[in-house]
Design an enzyme around this catalytic site. Structure first.
Site, short mmCIF file in Angstrom:
data_model
loop_
_atom_site.label_atom_id
_atom_site.label_comp_id
_atom_site.label_asym_id
_atom_site.label_seq_id
_atom_site.Cartn_x
_atom_site.Cartn_y
_atom_site.Cartn_z
N GLY A 1 35.86 44.53 57.77
CA GLY A 1 36.64 45.65 58.28
C GLY A 1 36.13 46.18 59.60
O GLY A 1 36.68 47.10 60.18
N CYS A 2 35.06 45.58 60.10
CA CYS A 2 34.48 45.99 61.37
C CYS A 2 35.15 45.17 62.47
O CYS A 2 35.20 43.95 62.38
CB CYS A 2 32.99 45.66 61.34
SG CYS A 2 32.00 46.85 62.18
#
Lengths: 135, 110, 99
Positions: free
Chosen positions: B108-109
């Site tokens: 999710g980064c």
């Protein structure tokens, strides 16, 4: 700040044989970073994704069972498993991972995340979702 | 691009994350910290080791929000704030600390 | 003759087709998601047990273990490893894969 939407992730595939289960889990974790209302449903062969006692050393694949136990840290507290799917596969809730979340308002009391529900109850849950993602 | 640690070449991806997390050791961490312009203090090590333990248990690198909460619970409330973590790792605790810990980029980064 | 099945019996009818179109005395090896068919108490357990009366049924142990099913395998199904898989293929005159 946009309004909070109800996201439902529907998981219907067995793990390891195909990539769906892991892809779904990754999307769930990504989505959870955006403060939405997240619900997971496990139906059909999807119930096999959260069976405990997995050991993938022999097939040389990453075992992602432990990652489901992190869902509580991501504030995912609503995990529904269809009763009919479990029965058809000779499984009970005791065969599943013990998934918990901690209630900050009650001194971090551990609470069960998994709820076994009937098809009819799942129909209501599905009907209630704003956005449904199927895997 | 590979990094050089004690004469051994170790593979990293195009963003500098280790290709193979089992290639990690403290010397590797120091070299990775150097590439980030960070001098490793005990406080840095505490977070890096915490991340490695988290990965060992859950097989994922946690998102910042999750890391902050987990650090607060394990290492004390005063450390479980994004201010504390960003002071140690100015370019993002999850991103930078994960890299030094030899973990993949957090899910999710971006 | 060796038949291999690799799909879950609850998602595809590969297993049913295999059981229908295989002869007595043959060997059936369940691999990948088909190992769920080797577990007891399911909606297809009776079909497998019926087939076991006249056919030899095997399941690939690494796939069983990966899916957390090792405690649930039907009595009489032989668990084999990759070396056993190779021997089985070598011992049989031909192999058919039900995908």
């Amino acid at each position: 700040m946009s309004e909070i939407k109800k996201f439902l992730y529907v998981n219907r595939k067995a793990p390891y044989g195909t990539i769906y289960a892991w892809e779904s889990l990754e999307v769930v974790l990504i989505g959870a970073a955006f403060d939405q209302d997240v619900t997971l449903a496990f139906v059909d062969d999807g119930v096999y994704q959260i069976v405990k006692g997995t050991d993938t050393a022999g097939i040389e694949m990453k075992n992602f069972s432990p990652t489901y136990t992190a869902l509580g840290d991501y504030d995912i507290k609503k995990i529904y498993v269809e009763k009919e799917s479990l029965e058809k596969r000779g499984l009970t809730v005791d065969d599943l991972l013990d998934l918990k979340w901690e209630d900050e308002d009650e001194d971090w009391a551990e609470k069960d995340s998994i709820h076994v529900v009937s098809s009819a109850e799942l129909a209501d849950i599905m009907d209630d979702a704003d956005i449904t993602l199927s895997f | 691009m590979p990094i050089e640690v004690n004469g051994v070449s170790i593979a990293t991806d195009e963003e500098g994350y280790l290709e193979d997390l089992s290639a990690w050791n403290e010397d590797v961490a120091k070299v990775l910290a150097d590439t980030e312009g960070l001098d490793m203090s005990n406080d840095h090590w505490e977070i890096v080791n915490f991340l490695r333990e988290y990965y060992e248990e859950y097989q994922i690198a946690p998102a910042v929000r999750v890391l902050t909460k987990a650090v607060g619970k394990k290492l004390g409330k005063e450390k479980g704030t994004s201010k504390y973590l960003y002071e140690l790792f100015p370019y993002g605790p999850a991103k930078q600390a994960c890299k030094i810990a030899g973990l993949p980029k957090p899910t999710g980064c971006v | 003759m060796l038949h291999t099945v690799n799909k879950s019996p609850f998602e595809k009818d590969s297993l049913a087709a295999c059981l229908r179109m295989s002869k007595d005395g043959c060997a059936i090896l369940l691999i990948e998601d088909a190992v769920y068919a080797a577990t007891d108490g399911t909606a297809v357990s009776d079909q497998i047990k019926e087939a076991m009366k006249t056919k030899s049924v095997y399941a690939l142990k690494p796939d069983v273990d990966a899916r957390g099913m090792s405690g649930k395998v039907i009595d009489g199904i032989e668990l084999i490893d990759y070396a056993g898989f190779v021997s089985l293929v070598a011992d049989q005159n031909s192999t058919q894969s039900w995908l």
